[in-house]
Design a protein around this motif. Structure first.
Motif, short mmCIF file in Angstrom:
data_model
loop_
_atom_site.label_atom_id
_atom_site.label_comp_id
_atom_site.label_asym_id
_atom_site.label_seq_id
_atom_site.Cartn_x
_atom_site.Cartn_y
_atom_site.Cartn_z
N ASP A 39 1.14 9.90 -13.32
CA ASP A 39 0.02 9.40 -12.54
C ASP A 39 0.58 8.75 -11.29
O ASP A 39 1.72 8.27 -11.29
CB ASP A 39 -0.79 8.39 -13.37
CG ASP A 39 -2.19 8.21 -12.85
OD1 ASP A 39 -2.74 9.14 -12.23
OD2 ASP A 39 -2.77 7.13 -13.09
N VAL A 40 -0.21 8.72 -10.24
CA VAL A 40 0.19 8.03 -9.02
C VAL A 40 -0.74 6.84 -8.84
O VAL A 40 -1.92 6.99 -8.52
CB VAL A 40 0.13 8.96 -7.78
CG1 VAL A 40 0.51 8.19 -6.52
CG2 VAL A 40 1.07 10.14 -7.97
N ALA A 41 -0.21 5.66 -9.08
CA ALA A 41 -0.97 4.42 -8.93
C ALA A 41 -1.01 4.08 -7.44
O ALA A 41 0.02 4.04 -6.78
CB ALA A 41 -0.31 3.30 -9.71
N GLN A 42 -2.22 3.82 -6.93
CA GLN A 42 -2.41 3.59 -5.50
C GLN A 42 -2.95 2.18 -5.25
O GLN A 42 -3.81 1.71 -5.99
CB GLN A 42 -3.38 4.62 -4.95
CG GLN A 42 -2.90 6.04 -5.17
CD GLN A 42 -3.94 7.08 -4.82
OE1 GLN A 42 -4.88 6.83 -4.09
NE2 GLN A 42 -3.78 8.27 -5.37
N VAL A 43 -2.45 1.54 -4.20
CA VAL A 43 -2.89 0.20 -3.83
C VAL A 43 -3.58 0.27 -2.48
O VAL A 43 -2.99 0.72 -1.49
CB VAL A 43 -1.70 -0.79 -3.77
CG1 VAL A 43 -2.15 -2.16 -3.31
CG2 VAL A 43 -1.02 -0.88 -5.14
N TYR A 44 -4.84 -0.15 -2.45
CA TYR A 44 -5.66 -0.14 -1.24
C TYR A 44 -5.95 -1.57 -0.81
O TYR A 44 -6.12 -2.45 -1.65
CB TYR A 44 -6.99 0.58 -1.50
CG TYR A 44 -6.86 2.05 -1.76
CD1 TYR A 44 -6.98 2.97 -0.72
CD2 TYR A 44 -6.59 2.53 -3.04
CE1 TYR A 44 -6.86 4.33 -0.96
CE2 TYR A 44 -6.47 3.89 -3.28
CZ TYR A 44 -6.60 4.78 -2.24
OH TYR A 44 -6.47 6.12 -2.48
N VAL A 45 -6.05 -1.78 0.51
CA VAL A 45 -6.37 -3.08 1.07
C VAL A 45 -7.57 -2.93 1.99
O VAL A 45 -7.66 -1.97 2.74
CB VAL A 45 -5.17 -3.67 1.85
CG1 VAL A 45 -5.56 -4.94 2.58
CG2 VAL A 45 -4.00 -3.91 0.92
N SER A 46 -8.49 -3.90 1.91
CA SER A 46 -9.62 -3.92 2.85
C SER A 46 -9.86 -5.37 3.28
O SER A 46 -9.72 -6.30 2.47
CB SER A 46 -10.88 -3.32 2.22
OG SER A 46 -11.24 -4.01 1.06
#
Length: 129
Positions: A39-46
């Motif tokens: 799996d590719v764990a993704q970190v998003y910022v807003s």
């Protein structure tokens, strides 16, 4: 992407790093299925209340995780000051306003699993190198 197993995300922690605007994001990924998989764990910022038009979420880091059935791995994704910035054309520099930011961790932008908050106490200006 296509996977023949399922994954669960848990245990989000966000800690300040060394230097202004640096943070350490960590969480657990568990293979809840019956087959090994990646799996590719993704970190998003807003930015919660942006002063300039910005995308609703921006991918700022990721980590590929390969797990056997039932296996859990603790994942760490660093965020640096640039992770919170937008390009200010007038100043010819990367700029982040002081304020609150939301961090999401997920498998994709459409499937947010975890959410946390980060507060920048002061604005950040990074010259273009």
């Amino acid at each position: 992407g296509l996977s023949y197993t399922t994954f669960k995300y848990s245990g989000l922690e966000i800690h300040p790093g060394t230097g202004a605007g640096n943070f350490k994001v960590s969480f657990d990924v568990t293979n809840t299925g019956t087959r090994a998989g990646a799996d590719v764990a993704q970190v998003y910022v807003s930015e919660d209340k942006p002063q300039v038009a910005r995308p609703p979420q921006e991918l700022k880091g990721f980590a590929r995780v390969v797990l056997d059935p039932g296996q859990t791995r603790h994942v760490k994704v660093p965020l640096d000051a640039r992770s919170f910035t937008w390009y200010d054309e007038k100043a010819a520099a990367w700029h982040a306003d002081a304020g609150s930011f939301t961090v999401h961790v997920s498998r994709s932008a459409a499937d947010m699993q975890l959410e946390g908050k980060i507060k920048l106490d002061q604005a950040i200006v990074l010259p273009v190198k």
